[in-house]
Write a protein that holds these residues in place. Sequence first.
Motif, PDB file in Angstrom:
ATOM      1  N   ASN A 180       7.148   2.636   6.952  1.00  0.00           N
ATOM      2  CA  ASN A 180       6.124   3.366   6.209  1.00  0.00           C
ATOM      3  C   ASN A 180       4.777   3.405   6.921  1.00  0.00           C
ATOM      4  O   ASN A 180       3.791   3.883   6.349  1.00  0.00           O
ATOM      5  CB  ASN A 180       5.949   2.751   4.814  1.00  0.00           C
ATOM      6  N   PHE A 181       4.735   2.911   8.162  1.00  0.00           N
ATOM      7  CA  PHE A 181       3.468   2.907   8.899  1.00  0.00           C
ATOM      8  C   PHE A 181       2.890   4.315   9.014  1.00  0.00           C
ATOM      9  O   PHE A 181       1.708   4.541   8.771  1.00  0.00           O
ATOM     10  CB  PHE A 181       3.665   2.312  10.296  1.00  0.00           C
ATOM     11  N   GLU A 182       3.714   5.279   9.408  1.00  0.00           N
ATOM     12  CA  GLU A 182       3.206   6.626   9.632  1.00  0.00           C
ATOM     13  C   GLU A 182       2.749   7.264   8.323  1.00  0.00           C
ATOM     14  O   GLU A 182       1.766   8.027   8.304  1.00  0.00           O
ATOM     15  CB  GLU A 182       4.264   7.492  10.309  1.00  0.00           C
ATOM     16  N   GLY A 192      -3.590  -1.646   4.851  1.00  0.00           N
ATOM     17  CA  GLY A 192      -2.522  -1.622   3.854  1.00  0.00           C
ATOM     18  C   GLY A 192      -1.252  -2.263   4.365  1.00  0.00           C
ATOM     19  O   GLY A 192      -0.807  -1.958   5.469  1.00  0.00           O
ATOM     20  N   THR A 193      -0.670  -3.154   3.576  1.00  0.00           N
ATOM     21  CA  THR A 193       0.591  -3.777   3.982  1.00  0.00           C
ATOM     22  C   THR A 193       1.765  -2.911   3.533  1.00  0.00           C
ATOM     23  O   THR A 193       1.736  -2.282   2.465  1.00  0.00           O
ATOM     24  CB  THR A 193       0.748  -5.190   3.392  1.00  0.00           C
ATOM     25  N   ALA A 211       0.801  -1.227   0.000  1.00  0.00           N
ATOM     26  CA  ALA A 211       0.000   0.000   0.000  1.00  0.00           C
ATOM     27  C   ALA A 211       0.831   1.273   0.000  1.00  0.00           C
ATOM     28  O   ALA A 211       0.290   2.354  -0.251  1.00  0.00           O
ATOM     29  CB  ALA A 211      -0.942   0.002   1.204  1.00  0.00           C
ATOM     30  N   SER A 212       2.110   1.192   0.290  1.00  0.00           N
ATOM     31  CA  SER A 212       2.935   2.406   0.302  1.00  0.00           C
ATOM     32  C   SER A 212       3.770   2.564  -0.949  1.00  0.00           C
ATOM     33  O   SER A 212       4.535   3.517  -1.074  1.00  0.00           O
ATOM     34  CB  SER A 212       3.855   2.408   1.536  1.00  0.00           C
ATOM     35  N   LEU A 240      -1.157   5.684  -4.147  1.00  0.00           N
ATOM     36  CA  LEU A 240      -2.239   6.409  -4.804  1.00  0.00           C
ATOM     37  C   LEU A 240      -3.561   5.669  -4.632  1.00  0.00           C
ATOM     38  O   LEU A 240      -4.603   6.281  -4.351  1.00  0.00           O
ATOM     39  CB  LEU A 240      -1.916   6.601  -6.280  1.00  0.00           C
ATOM     40  N   ALA A 241      -3.534   4.331  -4.776  1.00  0.00           N
ATOM     41  CA  ALA A 241      -4.755   3.550  -4.578  1.00  0.00           C
ATOM     42  C   ALA A 241      -5.251   3.665  -3.148  1.00  0.00           C
ATOM     43  O   ALA A 241      -6.470   3.702  -2.909  1.00  0.00           O
ATOM     44  CB  ALA A 241      -4.497   2.091  -4.933  1.00  0.00           C
TER      45      ALA A 241
END
Length: 307
Positions: A181-183, A175-176, A154-155, A161-162
């Motif tokens: 990239n969690f934040e 999102g994985t 997801a990042s 964008l999705a």
Amino acid sequence: MKAMSYAKYGDENVLELTERPKPTVGPSQLMVRVTRSSVNPVDWKVVSGGLDAMLETKFPAIPGWDVAGTVEQVGPDTPEFAVGDRVAAYARKMVNEGGTSAEYVTIPVEFAARIPEGVSDDVAAALPLTGLTARRTVNALDLTDQDIVLLHAASGGVGYLASQLAVRTGATVLGTCSPENFEKLRRIGVIPLEYGDGLVDRVRDAAPKGVDAVADFVGGVLESTLSVLNDGGRHVSIADPAVLEHGGRWLWVRPDGAGLAELLSLVQSGDLTVDIDRTLPLEQLPEAYRLSRAGESQGKIVIRVQD
């Protein structure tokens, strides 16, 4: 005109800065004076011959499918645009020959979208392929505010964008990504989950009743998808055609000027953010391909062709 081109398949080292003829303009076409292009993984895959079974290449070929610039010339019966209009496009053609890594490119008028005021050429060039892929994926899932959707990767370029488009539907978005990239995902309203071993358990913790839809932007996650997807759920992949054997949909992005115009409008309003890692000059396209292929960029690499 100046262009990066390649005379045989290979890695980024086959790319050379060359002089190529300026393209011609036919009916319902635009010639674009290219200011910016951008790099997607598919670009170096095409140069390597990885899509040779699908798309013909005529050597010497100019790579690149994303473009932003200004209309230099219009063909007959092209009332939609005028010389000097700022435009962007996903300019994939069925024959790889005249791409966007050049000072000029000719495209069908239906591929083009006006760049709104306040949107830079860098951002406009970074958006077409990834943005249209994200839009097509989210539309295919037909999300509502009652849905829980899982986005694999997801990042990433398409996934980020999705993620933003999925959040706009009102759905609960999981999102994985990697922990660093969690934040990034939390800031846009996504519940981040670490990818890899144990993902199915983490999804079940976040969505005990399962998820209603899944989008795969990375490949190799079909087993996890099927383990958490509710009966009758929708799932799509841009990376794994095996989803077709399990009731899913395998998506390929299409050139779509109207769809791109919608995305650019969201950028203009601040409702869609495009990640850009860096901008490099045209002659450094081989380095841009190397960075992309090695996974060393965080966001899109934009190519400055001319100002």
